[in-house]
Scaffold this motif. Structure first.
Motif: not given
Length: 737
Positions: A723-728, A707-721
């Motif tokens: 995974v959590f906000s997308q209907p399955i 993974l890129p070096e800056d991934f852990h900075y935006s990981y929570e935002m990416w997870l929210e956008r």
């Protein structure tokens, strides 16, 4: 500073001293000064041309040229010249200035012409093997051949660099490229690396042995030479006169008998008196009033031939075998159809040896057919390709031999259409029937001087140079295309079909017909050469004074062998791309090729007449019964000189069921087979249907992903956008599973 080595004559130097001199020239090629590099390149060119200033005879020039070329290659001059050539090709400043110039002349391609001339001399001299070559020279020849044909230069064969120059010139990005020298060098490179027609014949024999196929019935080139050597008998004209008397009512008193053989007709030249008839009077070129016509199919009304003439000495006449010169062939499909016509069981489709219950004449017919059974290499390759397509897992991966033709095809594949179109553009521009247009490419960049001629003599000399320039371009392109088609066909049939289809789509058929739609006899007998300026004659002997009368006289040869060679090559290309292709044969009919080809029969040369008659043969059944009836002389010549299949219906068949959409379907089916072949062999990454897939959950999730070096900075935002906000949609997921 020039030492004592430079003041001596080249012939007086020892081999080591010559090596030292060449090494100094090689070092001087790396200077940054453009003028100094050009001076050194011209010195190398002088060596490659045979140090003619020190020679007294033409033989001395040729000897020292060959000696110096092998020395230059041994010292690595060709590799250094290749680097300079690549640099000149990528010289954007020179290309930009040439594009902006209103007129291109010799001065714009000086460096390129010097480099290409040296490389051409090296390739052509080393390619030709002589009896006096030492083992070292033979080894150098094989090494040079391997280098040119293998991807050693920038990861691709040397020929691809020249193809790049051709496409760059035709795209008007580099109008100053000397195309005549590029095409000549490209042709000789292909001829050297892949082999000529004799090497092709040997390769074909070896490949048939490897595939356990029957040997070739005969060598086509040798048969044509025999046909050319056999002169027509003296009794042919007497037959014509007797037939004329029969038509005019003055019948001979000799009784009419059946003719039991066509020996007299086999040695007759059916075009001996064609010059007496002006074909231009008939726009459809129909021989409606031929007198003295002998129909070989109507044997009941042929007058018995007169006694044979007295025997001539063997030196004047070559004996010709009785019967037709070609061994007949038949395909396996014809034998199957013969059996089916009497026995309608599909069980025997793959078993043509079982003839139980069939009449005895069928047994004898099948026995005769099996004696002439011919299986081509292309049929074996097509069958093998079908098996690889149908059973990819069972057959496994194909082992492709890295032949020079295979390496060249692999390199040409991404830009093959551009190469073909560029070559046909140059062929069109060099054709004598083409008219100059403002938007056409200028192929005269390396023949036009900076200052145009001001006297009549200079204008005549320039006109001869321009015509000779175009003839050489046509010769190089025709030979190049024919070599590519023949080598690709032997390497794999679908490689040949791919190049042939690109030629057809680029209007190669009407282009060649346009080329022949001229006064072909004038083109064959053109005298666009000045013998006094030929090398090495011009540098050894004193230059005679050129006058308008001497230029008009030209050389003493009856034919221009350069133009005859080009015409034969173009006819062979046309035969290659139209053979067994009904859609392309119909193009010959649509473009009214019959009268054009019939005019070409005026050229009294056996090989050229053979390929013209082949083209006429494949389209006779589309021309109708009236055309055949009005052109019985041509039909008889086809019967006499062209090979026939045992199931051939060229002389009487009428294809009335042919429809345009059938031909389109034929081309589309062929294109599909070609694309499958190219995808399977060369685009293996795109063939994902049989790519193994890892379905194990543990191994997939256990793979380490960087993974890129800056991934852990935006990981929570990416997870929210994501995974959590997308209907399955679980239903859709289950249905997909």
């Amino acid at each position: 500073s020039e030492g004592s080595l430079y003041s001596n004559l080249w012939m007086e130097l020892s081999l080591e001293e010559q090596r030292v001199y060449v090494m100094r020239l090689l070092d001087a090629l790396e200077v940054t000064d453009r003028d100094k590099r050009l001076k050194v390149a011209r010195a190398i060119l002088y060596l490659a041309q045979g140090v003619f200033d020190e020679c007294d005879t033409e033989a001395d020039v040729l000897y020292w040229s060959r000696h110096n070329v092998f020395l230059l290659y041994d010292m690595g001059i060709f590799t250094a010249l290749l680097e300079l050539l690549s640099m000149e090709i990528d010289n954007n400043q020179a290309c930009s200035s040439a594009v902006r110039k209103p007129a291109i002349s010799l001065a714009d391609s000086t460096e390129l012409r010097v480099l290409l001339s040296i490389m051409y001399l090296m390739v052509e001299t080393i390619r030709v093997e002589t009896e006096g070559d030492s083992p070292e020279r033979k080894a150098a020849r094989e090494a040079f051949k391997t280098e040119l044909g293998s991807p050693l230069y920038n990861g691709e064969p040397f020929a691809l660099l020249l193809f790049t120059m051709v496409t760059k010139f035709c795209s008007m990005n580099a109008p100053h490229f000397p195309m005549k020298k590029v095409l000549l060098l490209l042709w000789k490179t292909i001829l050297f690396t892949l082999g000529g027609f004799e090497e092709l014949q040997e390769m074909k024999v070896r490949m048939r042995e490897q595939l356990n196929l029957s040997p070739l019935p005969e060598d086509s080139i040798k048969v044509v030479r025999q046909m050319r050597a056999a002169s027509p008998p003296a009794s042919a004209m007497e037959l014509i006169e007797q037939q004329q008397q029969q038509k005019r009512g003055r019948r001979s008193r000799r009784p009419l008998v059946k003719q039991d053989s066509l020996d007299t007709y086999n040695e007759r030249d059916p075009f001996k008196n064609d010059d007496a008839r002006d074909e231009e009077d008939d726009p459809e070129d129909v021989d409606s009033g031929i007198e003295g016509e002998v129909d070989p199919l109507d044997r009941d009304v042929i007058i018995q031939p007169p006694p044979p003439p007295p025997l001539r000495p063997p030196t004047e006449r070559v004996s010709f075998p009785r019967g037709l010169p070609w061994a007949p062939k038949y395909t396996l499909l014809f034998l199957v159809h013969t059996v089916f016509s009497f026995f309608f069981l599909m069980l025997f489709y793959s078993d043509i040896d079982t003839l139980v219950g069939l009449p005895r004449p069928i047994h004898e017919s099948v026995k005769t057919l099996k004696q002439h059974k011919y299986v081509s290499i292309a049929e074996v390759q097509i069958k093998r390709e079908e098996e690889l397509q149908q059973c990819p897992m069972t057959m496994g991966e194909e082992e492709v031999e890295e032949t020079p033709a295979e390496i060249l095809y692999l390199g040409m594949l991404p830009s093959l259409s551009q190469y073909v179109i560029a070559l046909l553009k140059l062929l069109l521009a060099a054709a004598p029937t083409s008219k100059a247009k403002t938007d056409s490419i200028n192929i005269l960049a390396d023949v036009l001087p900076e200052e145009m001629p001001i006297t009549v003599l200079q204008s005549m000399k320039l006109g001869i140079d321009v015509n000779r320039h175009k003839e050489i371009i046509v010769k190089a392109i025709s030979a190049l295309l024919l070599l590519l088609l023949k080598h690709f066909k032997l390497n794999h049939i679908y490689q040949f079909e791919y190049v042939a289809q690109h030629l057809v789509f680029a209007n190669c058929i009407p282009l060649i017909l346009k080329f022949f739609n001229q006064n072909i006899m004038s083109y064959i007998s053109a005298k666009n050469s000045i013998c006094a300026l030929d090398f090495p004659h011009c540098v050894v002997h004193e230059m005679p004074e050129l006058t308008a009368e001497s230029l008009e006289a030209g050389d003493s040869n009856q034919f221009c062998w350069r133009n005859l060679f080009s015409c034969i090559n173009l006819l062979r290309i046309l035969n290659k791309i139209t053979k067994w292709k009904h859609s392309r044969t119909m193009m010959l009919v649509v473009f009214k090729s019959a009268p054009i080809l019939k005019r070409a029969l005026k050229v009294k040369q056996a090989m050229m007449q053979l390929y013209v008659l082949k083209l006429l043969k494949i389209q006779t059944k589309y021309l109708g019964r009236q055309w055949r009836k009005s052109n019985m002389k041509t039909m008889s010549a086809i019967y006499q000189k062209v090979r026939h299949r045992l199931n051939d219906d060229w002389a009487y068949g009428n294809d009335i069921d042919a429809r345009p959409w059938d031909f389109q379907a034929e081309e589309c089916a062929l294109r599909e087979c070609i694309e499958k072949f190219n995808t399977r062999r060369y685009d293996k990454n795109q063939n994902s249907d049989f790519t193994p897939v890892d379905n194990c959950l543990q191994s997939v999730l256990g793979q380490r992903v960087d993974l890129p070096e800056d991934f852990h900075y935006s990981y929570e935002m990416w997870l929210e956008r994501e995974v959590f906000s997308q209907p399955i949609q679980w239903e859709g997921l289950l249905q997909a599973q």
